[in-house]
Design an enzyme around this catalytic site. Structure first.
Site, PDB file in Angstrom:
ATOM      1  CD  GLU A  49      -2.778  -1.490  -4.644  1.00 52.13           C
ATOM      2  OE1 GLU A  49      -2.356  -1.172  -5.778  1.00 52.13           O
ATOM      3  OE2 GLU A  49      -3.991  -1.483  -4.347  1.00 52.13           O
ATOM      4  CG  ASP A  53      -4.590  -6.542   0.333  1.00 50.80           C
ATOM      5  OD1 ASP A  53      -5.329  -5.786   0.965  1.00 50.80           O
ATOM      6  OD2 ASP A  53      -4.922  -7.686  -0.024  1.00 50.80           O
ATOM      7  CG  ASP A 122      -4.095   2.000  -4.278  1.00 53.08           C
ATOM      8  OD1 ASP A 122      -4.846   1.302  -3.569  1.00 53.08           O
ATOM      9  OD2 ASP A 122      -4.424   2.466  -5.391  1.00 53.08           O
ATOM     10  CD  GLU A 125      -3.551  -2.166   0.611  1.00 54.12           C
ATOM     11  OE1 GLU A 125      -4.481  -2.583   1.321  1.00 54.12           O
ATOM     12  OE2 GLU A 125      -3.612  -2.145  -0.641  1.00 54.12           O
TER      13      GLU A 125
END
Lengths: 233, 233
Positions: A49, A53, A122, A125
């Site tokens: 994650e 991101d 989450d 990502e």
């Protein structure tokens, strides 16, 4: 959906097949699942994650940079923020059935985490992070072309954009003008709702109209139409 | 430095030669310079800065992700924030002489903008954005290996990391422990400064010592040493 079904779905729908299946597995595994399955040696999704991101940030930034060569950095930033956010990612997690593939702890399952926006963001990502590690930035772009980027053309992200501020900025670029919103009509709809029509005038000259289920939405629609008219000129 | 000298410097020092020189030019051009040179049709650096910002995010995230396979996402995030920030980018802009290549408006030149951290951060990001468009993510990584990433090994970013909090988090992972910092000595140095030595003890057992020009710095150095000892175990 089992992880095997999900893998087949990814292949059929997006032509994605992971070289390293353990990356996909890691992206779909929540911490408490591992606590409850001590025999498993893998990780949870959180490191992926972290990576995903920033992969999302750069993918979206490059896409907008190239698609809108005449936007200044303020417009680009506003659109990027609209696209890279919890509600947007959660929506697309559901669209591509990521939510069905997550391996959750029992407590989280009971409390409905599988449908919680924050978890789905989450996981989105983490999935992007896994795809990036497995196949690189270009593969991520191809996947986003079919999901997040395609949604730009359906005006999906418009709900997150402040068209009234953007129009005001554009109109007042060369000095102050008088911008006036007026509610032109309201008519009752089914289910105790109403449809409003708003107009926007600049220096007493009507520029555009828009409709919506609140005065605010009608004004926003009018501003959006006015912006399109100005950009087409 | 003229733009031609800067191009030679990039080639000699980093083996970087832009395919599209106008991208490098754009990255080094400030808005008021264009206002003062109406015959120039190019853009200022701001769109490239928008792109470069996210290119930096993903480059640093991937580097940390791969370099520290055992760090959890909290540690990765803390280090990324330390690396991706104004003071850090401004420092490296100066190191690679980007500041000397900027085309500034006269007013900005007079007011000392060429040495202002906020401008140098923008220019760093714009340069990275230009390099990314011209040569891709791998070329950016190679450049960062010689600059920003190399600085990790010289502990450059340690000043931005809260080692005391990180140590506390690590020590109390499995329950509360008693962490105690004590100033062991202070001795006068030249120029009216002092050198402090601090120790850190856990449950009455001394773990490490550190020195610094303030009690705070000495405690931070002790926490950093203790963390290294714990990570090597």
């Amino acid at each position: 959906m089992s992880q095997d079904s999900f893998k087949k779905y990814l292949l059929t729908e997006f032509n994605i097949q992971f070289n390293d299946d353990s990356l996909l597995q890691e992206a779909l595994t929540q911490r408490n699942y591992l606590n409850e399955h001590q025999d498993e040696s893998g990780r949870d999704y959180q490191r992926l994650e972290f990576l995903g991101d920033s992969v999302m940030q750069v993918s979206v930034a490059e896409y907008l940079f190239k698609r809108y060569p005449n936007w200044h950095e303020g417009q680009l930033t506003e659109m990027r923020i609209a696209m890279v956010q919890t509600r947007s990612f959660a929506h697309f997690s559901r669209v591509v059935h990521l939510n069905e593939g997550i391996r959750l702890g029992k407590g989280e399952e009971m409390s409905g985490a599988r449908d919680r926006d924050s978890l789905l963001e989450d996981i989105w990502e983490a999935f992007i992070g896994a795809l990036y590690l497995d196949q690189g930035l270009e593969a991520v772009s191809v996947f986003l072309d079919q999901t997040l980027f395609a949604a730009i053309d359906t005006d999906f992200f418009d709900r997150f954009i402040d068209f009234k501020s953007r129009l005001q900025e554009k109109l007042q670029k060369n000095g102050a003008v008088d911008i006036y919103y007026r509610t032109e009509s309201e008519q009752p709809l089914a289910g105790n709702t109403q449809l409003f029509e708003a107009s926007i005038s600049v220096d007493d000259h009507e520029l555009a109209r828009g409709t919506g289920k609140s005065i605010k939405d009608a004004e926003k629609a009018a501003a959006r139409t006015a912006l399109k008219l100005l950009e087409d000129k």
